[in-house]
Structure formats: C-alpha cells, structure tokens
Design an enzyme around this catalytic site. Structure first.
Site, short mmCIF file in Angstrom:
data_model
loop_
_atom_site.label_atom_id
_atom_site.label_comp_id
_atom_site.label_asym_id
_atom_site.label_seq_id
_atom_site.Cartn_x
_atom_site.Cartn_y
_atom_site.Cartn_z
N PRO A 2 0.83 -1.03 -0.09
CA PRO A 2 -0.04 0.06 0.02
C PRO A 2 0.47 1.27 0.27
O PRO A 2 2.08 1.13 0.30
CB PRO A 2 -0.67 -0.69 1.48
N GLU A 3 0.57 2.25 -1.23
CA GLU A 3 1.48 3.41 -1.13
C GLU A 3 0.59 4.74 -0.50
O GLU A 3 -0.83 4.59 0.25
CB GLU A 3 1.85 3.74 -2.89
N HIS A 92 -3.72 -14.01 10.57
CA HIS A 92 -3.05 -13.45 10.01
C HIS A 92 -3.76 -11.92 10.60
O HIS A 92 -3.81 -10.79 10.66
CB HIS A 92 -2.47 -13.13 9.39
N ARG A 111 1.91 -10.95 6.59
CA ARG A 111 3.65 -11.10 6.33
C ARG A 111 4.08 -10.31 7.55
O ARG A 111 5.72 -10.24 7.77
CB ARG A 111 4.60 -9.92 4.85
N ARG A 153 23.67 15.71 -7.56
CA ARG A 153 23.55 14.25 -7.06
C ARG A 153 23.74 13.28 -8.50
O ARG A 153 22.60 13.64 -9.25
CB ARG A 153 21.75 13.74 -6.23
#
Length: 272
Positions: A2-3, A92, A111, A153
């Site tokens: 998920p972002e 879970h 997880r 950079r």
C-alpha cells in the site's frame, strides 16, 4: 505494498467510523509485527476517545483525547477493516480495537511487516516519522525545493523522488507515472534535471497522487480499502506494468529497466 493513495483511501474510509468514538477492549492476538506491539497497548488504549484520524506518509495516525496517538503502518500486505464484532477472526488478524459504536477496527497482516504502536503525548517526534520529507500536498513541496535539493546528485531522478526523506508518497508506481507526465526519463541523474522540469514534476506528482486518491488507489495483488472496496487507478496507468505495450501517447513500445532494484517503465520517445 500500500502506498500513500491507498493509505489515504483507508484513512477516509475509517474516519466516519472512528471520530468521537471511545475505545473499549483491545485484543492483541500476535504482537510479533515488524515493530512489536507494546505489551501495555490494550490498557493504555481502553477508554480513550478518538479525536482525529490523520495520515503522515504511509502511517495512519489516530489522535486520542489524552494527547497520545496510535500509529498504524500496513507494511507490505497489511489491511485494516471496519467490521461487526461478530465477524470471526481469521489467520493473520493480529489486533482488534473495539469501539463504543459496536464496530471494531481489525488489523490484518500476513507478512507481519506492519505496526500498531502507541505514540505517547510526551514524545514531540516519533522516531519512525522524524526524518520524513514533506507531504506532496504541503506548500513546502514544490519544484524549487526539488531543484535545490537535487544539485550534485548523480542518483537517478526516479530514485531521488522515491526517497521518503525528499518527499513522501512518490512510490514506485506513482513516480513512474509522474515522470512520464513530466516527460522526464527515470534514468536521468537527479542533478541534471532542470529547475523548470522539477516545477513540472512537482505538479505532476501532486496530480497523479490526487487522481489515485480519488479513484481509491491502485489495486495490484491484494490491496483493498477499509470496507473492502478495490481501487481502480490501475486502469489509467500510462507506463507502469506495460512493458512492450504501445505508449498511449505516441505508440512506441514501453521499456522496462531495473533502477535501484525496482522495475521502472518509460517511453523512449515521450521521456527525455
């Protein structure tokens, strides 16, 4: 995983169910998350009222009436659901937070890379949030900021904007889509991108993330919102996951290249 748009979708989904609600019993079935659940979490949450459901980067932040905050991170595969307490837990389902409305928040994480942590009122800054860059919708995030920070950079510009210390929320999918819309090739050195290009890129990052939030995120693998709804921003992806398919703008085949151990997708004609 998920972002930011997915987490914001979940925040908006749970907000009407938790605001003003008092927490009752808290059940911790398995504290062994990436950051272990504190042993005293149930006792410290019980009786507290939730005053705000906020988000910082990919963390949900529930503000409590005593000044404490509850940090929830979904890790790679976590979910948080609003459920009726009669729904039996499955494998879970690690933490239940019962509310005085008769509903509960259930944290599910196969997880166990996520977190459910109490952030005490006496701590002005939480270690997990201390070094995060600005939010993409914050006035502090703009093209001049990116340009100045990028000088010298040599890292690829895609890695630069994905760095959470630079700006939060530009994950792999959304960085690829934003760079396409800004016509910047993801392999270019961050220090070689011009100020004008960064002004465009900052605008496109906000645009892409806002569109993804409106559409409920991007459903890849198993993401779902707080009440089980699926996001559908994936239907509008220009480059991500489209290797070999024609560019939606010019027809050139989309290329894939691994940058910083992540698959990156771009059009060799539209992006320079």
């Amino acid at each position: 995983m998920p972002e930011l748009p997915e987490v914001e979708t979940i925040r908006r989904g749970i907000e009407p169910h938790v605001l003003g609600r008092r927490i009752g019993r808290v059940v911790v079935r398995d504290p062994r998350l990436r950051w272990p659940v504190q042993p005293d979490l149930p006792a410290r949450l019980a009786g507290r009222r939730i005053e705000q459901a906020a988000r910082r980067a990919k963390y949900l932040v529930l503000h409590l009436d005593n000044g404490d905050r509850l940090l929830i991170h979904l890790g790679m595969s976590g979910r948080i659901w609003v459920l009726d307490p009669t729904v039996a837990p499955i494998k879970h389902d690690h933490v239940d937070i019962e509310l005085d409305s008769g509903q509960l928040l259930r944290f599910h994480d196969p997880r166990r890379f996520g977190a459910v942590l109490l952030w005490s009122a006496g701590e002005p800054h939480h270690e997990l949030l201390r070094h995060l860059g600005p939010e993409p919708f914050d006035p502090a995030f703009h093209g001049d900021y990116l340009f100045e920070l990028s000088r010298g950079r040599s890292a690829a510009v895609k890695n630069f904007v994905m760095d959470g210390n630079v700006v939060v929320g530009a994950g792999n999918i959304y960085a690829a889509e934003s760079l396409f819309r800004a016509a910047i090739r993801p392999t270019r050195a961050a220090g070689k991108v011009t100020r004008a290009e960064y002004v465009e890129l900052a605008s496109r990052i906000r645009e892409v993330l806002n569109e993804a939030i409106v559409r409920g995120g991007t459903t890849l693998r198993d993401f779902a919102g707080a009440t089980g709804e699926l996001g559908y921003f994936q239907q509008e992806l220009y480059v991500y996951g489209r290797e070999g398919e024609p560019c939606r703008r010019c027809g050139t085949g989309i290329r894939r290249k691994v940058i910083g151990q992540r698959s990156s997708f771009y059009c060799t004609r539209c992006q320079r």
